[in-house]
Design a protein around this motif. Structure first.
Motif, PDB file in Angstrom:
ATOM      1  N   GLY A 294      -3.747  15.898   1.782  1.00  0.00           N
ATOM      2  CA  GLY A 294      -4.881  15.281   2.494  1.00  0.00           C
ATOM      3  C   GLY A 294      -4.505  14.730   3.855  1.00  0.00           C
ATOM      4  N   LEU A 295      -5.526  14.709   4.747  1.00  0.00           N
ATOM      5  CA  LEU A 295      -5.308  14.276   6.129  1.00  0.00           C
ATOM      6  C   LEU A 295      -4.882  12.808   6.198  1.00  0.00           C
ATOM      7  CD1 LEU A 295      -5.504  15.093   9.129  1.00  0.00           C
ATOM      8  CD2 LEU A 295      -7.868  14.288   9.089  1.00  0.00           C
ATOM      9  N   LYS A 296      -5.499  11.973   5.308  1.00  0.00           N
ATOM     10  CA  LYS A 296      -5.209  10.531   5.362  1.00  0.00           C
ATOM     11  C   LYS A 296      -3.717  10.276   5.116  1.00  0.00           C
ATOM     12  CE  LYS A 296      -6.319   6.144   3.285  1.00  0.00           C
ATOM     13  NZ  LYS A 296      -6.727   5.501   2.039  1.00  0.00           N
ATOM     14  N   ASN A 297      -3.165  10.910   4.073  1.00  0.00           N
ATOM     15  CA  ASN A 297      -1.734  10.735   3.770  1.00  0.00           C
ATOM     16  C   ASN A 297      -0.854  11.234   4.907  1.00  0.00           C
ATOM     17  OD1 ASN A 297      -1.580   9.460   1.226  1.00  0.00           O
ATOM     18  ND2 ASN A 297      -2.348  11.347   0.284  1.00  0.00           N
ATOM     19  N   LYS A 298      -1.259  12.355   5.497  1.00  0.00           N
ATOM     20  CA  LYS A 298      -0.469  12.927   6.604  1.00  0.00           C
ATOM     21  C   LYS A 298      -0.417  11.931   7.763  1.00  0.00           C
ATOM     22  CE  LYS A 298      -1.574  17.775   5.571  1.00  0.00           C
ATOM     23  NZ  LYS A 298      -0.340  18.173   4.905  1.00  0.00           N
ATOM     24  N   HIS A 310       3.726   8.696  -0.069  1.00  0.00           N
ATOM     25  CA  HIS A 310       2.342   8.821  -0.577  1.00  0.00           C
ATOM     26  C   HIS A 310       2.316   8.758  -2.099  1.00  0.00           C
ATOM     27  CE1 HIS A 310       3.719  12.998  -0.959  1.00  0.00           C
ATOM     28  NE2 HIS A 310       2.809  13.103  -1.912  1.00  0.00           N
ATOM     29  N   THR A 311       3.479   8.931  -2.752  1.00  0.00           N
ATOM     30  CA  THR A 311       3.525   8.874  -4.216  1.00  0.00           C
ATOM     31  C   THR A 311       3.577   7.423  -4.720  1.00  0.00           C
ATOM     32  OG1 THR A 311       5.933   8.907  -4.212  1.00  0.00           O
ATOM     33  CG2 THR A 311       4.823  11.048  -4.313  1.00  0.00           C
ATOM     34  N   GLY A 312       3.801   6.492  -3.794  1.00  0.00           N
ATOM     35  CA  GLY A 312       3.904   5.085  -4.196  1.00  0.00           C
ATOM     36  C   GLY A 312       5.346   4.662  -4.444  1.00  0.00           C
ATOM     37  N   GLU A 313       6.264   5.624  -4.411  1.00  0.00           N
ATOM     38  CA  GLU A 313       7.682   5.265  -4.608  1.00  0.00           C
ATOM     39  C   GLU A 313       8.303   4.905  -3.263  1.00  0.00           C
ATOM     40  OE1 GLU A 313       9.748   8.399  -6.827  1.00  0.00           O
ATOM     41  OE2 GLU A 313       7.809   8.829  -7.742  1.00  0.00           O
ATOM     42  N   HIS A 314       7.944   3.723  -2.779  1.00  0.00           N
ATOM     43  CA  HIS A 314       8.402   3.328  -1.441  1.00  0.00           C
ATOM     44  C   HIS A 314       9.862   2.875  -1.456  1.00  0.00           C
ATOM     45  CE1 HIS A 314       4.218   3.587  -0.709  1.00  0.00           C
ATOM     46  NE2 HIS A 314       3.915   2.488  -1.383  1.00  0.00           N
ATOM     47  N   LYS A 315      10.551   3.180  -0.362  1.00  0.00           N
ATOM     48  CA  LYS A 315      11.932   2.692  -0.205  1.00  0.00           C
ATOM     49  C   LYS A 315      12.080   2.101   1.194  1.00  0.00           C
ATOM     50  CE  LYS A 315      13.998   6.085  -3.267  1.00  0.00           C
ATOM     51  NZ  LYS A 315      14.086   7.519  -3.184  1.00  0.00           N
ATOM     52  N   THR A 316      11.154   1.227   1.570  1.00  0.00           N
ATOM     53  CA  THR A 316      11.194   0.660   2.923  1.00  0.00           C
ATOM     54  C   THR A 316      12.293  -0.400   3.020  1.00  0.00           C
ATOM     55  OG1 THR A 316       9.631  -1.050   2.353  1.00  0.00           O
ATOM     56  CG2 THR A 316       8.701   0.997   3.194  1.00  0.00           C
ATOM     57  N   ALA A 317      12.706  -0.696   4.246  1.00  0.00           N
ATOM     58  CA  ALA A 317      13.770  -1.685   4.475  1.00  0.00           C
ATOM     59  C   ALA A 317      13.356  -3.056   3.926  1.00  0.00           C
ATOM     60  CB  ALA A 317      14.071  -1.772   5.963  1.00  0.00           C
ATOM     61  N   SER A 318      12.077  -3.444   4.119  1.00  0.00           N
ATOM     62  CA  SER A 318      11.627  -4.765   3.648  1.00  0.00           C
ATOM     63  C   SER A 318      11.780  -4.861   2.137  1.00  0.00           C
ATOM     64  CB  SER A 318      10.162  -5.017   3.981  1.00  0.00           C
ATOM     65  OG  SER A 318       9.878  -4.558   5.236  1.00  0.00           O
ATOM     66  N   LEU A 319      11.369  -3.775   1.405  1.00  0.00           N
ATOM     67  CA  LEU A 319      11.456  -3.809  -0.068  1.00  0.00           C
ATOM     68  C   LEU A 319      12.911  -3.887  -0.523  1.00  0.00           C
ATOM     69  CD1 LEU A 319       8.766  -1.167  -1.096  1.00  0.00           C
ATOM     70  CD2 LEU A 319       8.687  -3.631  -1.488  1.00  0.00           C
ATOM     71  N   ILE A 320      13.769  -3.089   0.135  1.00  0.00           N
ATOM     72  CA  ILE A 320      15.184  -3.063  -0.257  1.00  0.00           C
ATOM     73  C   ILE A 320      15.819  -4.429  -0.015  1.00  0.00           C
ATOM     74  CG2 ILE A 320      17.446  -2.045   0.307  1.00  0.00           C
ATOM     75  CD1 ILE A 320      15.898   0.573   0.985  1.00  0.00           C
TER      76      ILE A 320
END
Ligand SMILES: [Zn+2]
Ligand SMILES: [Zn+2]
Length: 336
Positions: A294-298, A310-320
């Protein structure tokens, strides 16, 4: 042959920032050295001379690995060809565009310089913070974080579009906030000089904490932390000379002896590959966008922080970082 020698001479004068110094010496008017112009002409070559010293000392101590200079060297060559000119054009464009809309007019005085510096540092914080938090902008900034060693040459490791982006944000904010363009140029000079110096490697500055100034300014030690990929250090210390905005926005992180800094970015980089350091993040972003449904996810991949999925499995610096700090706190509570 002579033209090649002339080109090398021009490059050396340019690289070592000797242009103004040579002009003053040739004019024979040494009283210029007592003016701001003269002082700047003396300071300009200091950084490249230190860079050369650091390089020679690494040779002397047999610690020199050419590979530590590879990303910086190729970035410098590429940026010399294009990046610098776009950046100068961007500064002139923003001054022309925003000067009529400035909140007020200021002048070239020491107190307006201090005011301007605080505003500049704020604008620098905004540019740098967004460069870490918006995936598209991270593609421009990640080249600077790719080197896995610290030395003065790292200050040259930049994607060619990063300087115009940084100048767009910093110049626009400063001009709108009434910073006088000549004051802005002086601030840019100081910022450029210090921005290079904070990349001093351990060969020239072992701890580089600058004594009592550690509390007030961004020292090389603070900036080493910024280049760390350790969970404790990720996405901290965005300022360049004054640390006020990191303290205000909660991103200030001093270096601690228990966590030795590991330089670089979190994803594995193809060993010794300049191309991966320069274009790798763009390729990965393009792959994520093409896979996203989908365009929104892109579109979200462009503006969300690196590590967002987009799967919800985030690995952002803030979370880590948050999960690291939480587990550290849990361990301390258990130990009590
Ligand atoms: Zn950064
Ligand atoms: Zn840096």
């Amino acid at each position: 042959m002579i033209s090649i020698l002339h080109s090398i001479q021009d490059w050396a004068v340019n690289f070592f920032g000797l242009d103004d110094l040579i002009k003053i010496i040739r004019s024979g008017d040494y009283s210029t050295f007592r003016t701001l112009k003269g002082i700047l002409a003396i300071v300009a070559p200091l950084f490249p001379i230190l860079l050369l010293m650091e390089f020679l000392m690494a040779c002397l101590y047999r610690k020199l690995k050419m590979i530590d200079y590879k990303i910086s060297f190729f970035s410098y060559v590429l940026n010399m060809a294009i990046g610098r000119f776009i950046s100068i054009a961007m500064v002139s464009y923003c001054i022309g565009l925003f000067s009529p809309h400035a909140l007020f007019k200021s002048a070239f005085t020491w107190y307006w310089f201090l005011y301007g510096y605080v505003i500049w540092e704020f604008a620098h914080f905004i540019y740098h913070f967004l460069a870490h938090k918006i995936r598209l902008l991270w593609c421009l900034h990640s080249t600077h974080h790719a080197p896995e060693q610290m030395n003065l040459s790292v200050s040259y490791a930049h994607f060619f579009l990063e300087a115009p982006y940084a100048d767009l944000i910093r110049t626009s904010i400063c001009i709108l906030m009434g910073v006088d363009p000549p004051v802005l140029f002086l601030i840019m000079f100081v910022d450029g000089f210090w921005g290079g110096m904070i990349h001093i490697g351990e060969t020239l500055g072992k701890r580089a904490r600058c004594g009592p100034f550690y509390r007030f300014i961004m020292t090389p030690s603070h900036h080493r932390v910024h280049h760390g990929r350790n969970p404790l250090y990720m996405d901290t210390n965005f300022c360049n000379l004054l640390n006020i905005w990191d303290r205000i926005f909660g991103t200030y992180q001093p270096e601690t002896d228990e966590v030795p800094i590991e330089y670089g970015i979190t994803r594995p980089i193809q060993e010794n590959s300049f191309l991966d350091a320069y274009f790798g993040e763009i390729v990965l972003l393009a792959k994520d966008i093409s896979k996203a449904p989908g365009l929104k996810n892109k579109l979200l991949y462009l503006v969300k922080p690196p590590g967002w999925s987009h799967t919800g499995e985030h690995k952002t610096a803030s979370l880590i970082r948050r999960s690291y700090l939480k587990s550290k706190k849990d361990l301390e509570t258990l130990g009590k």
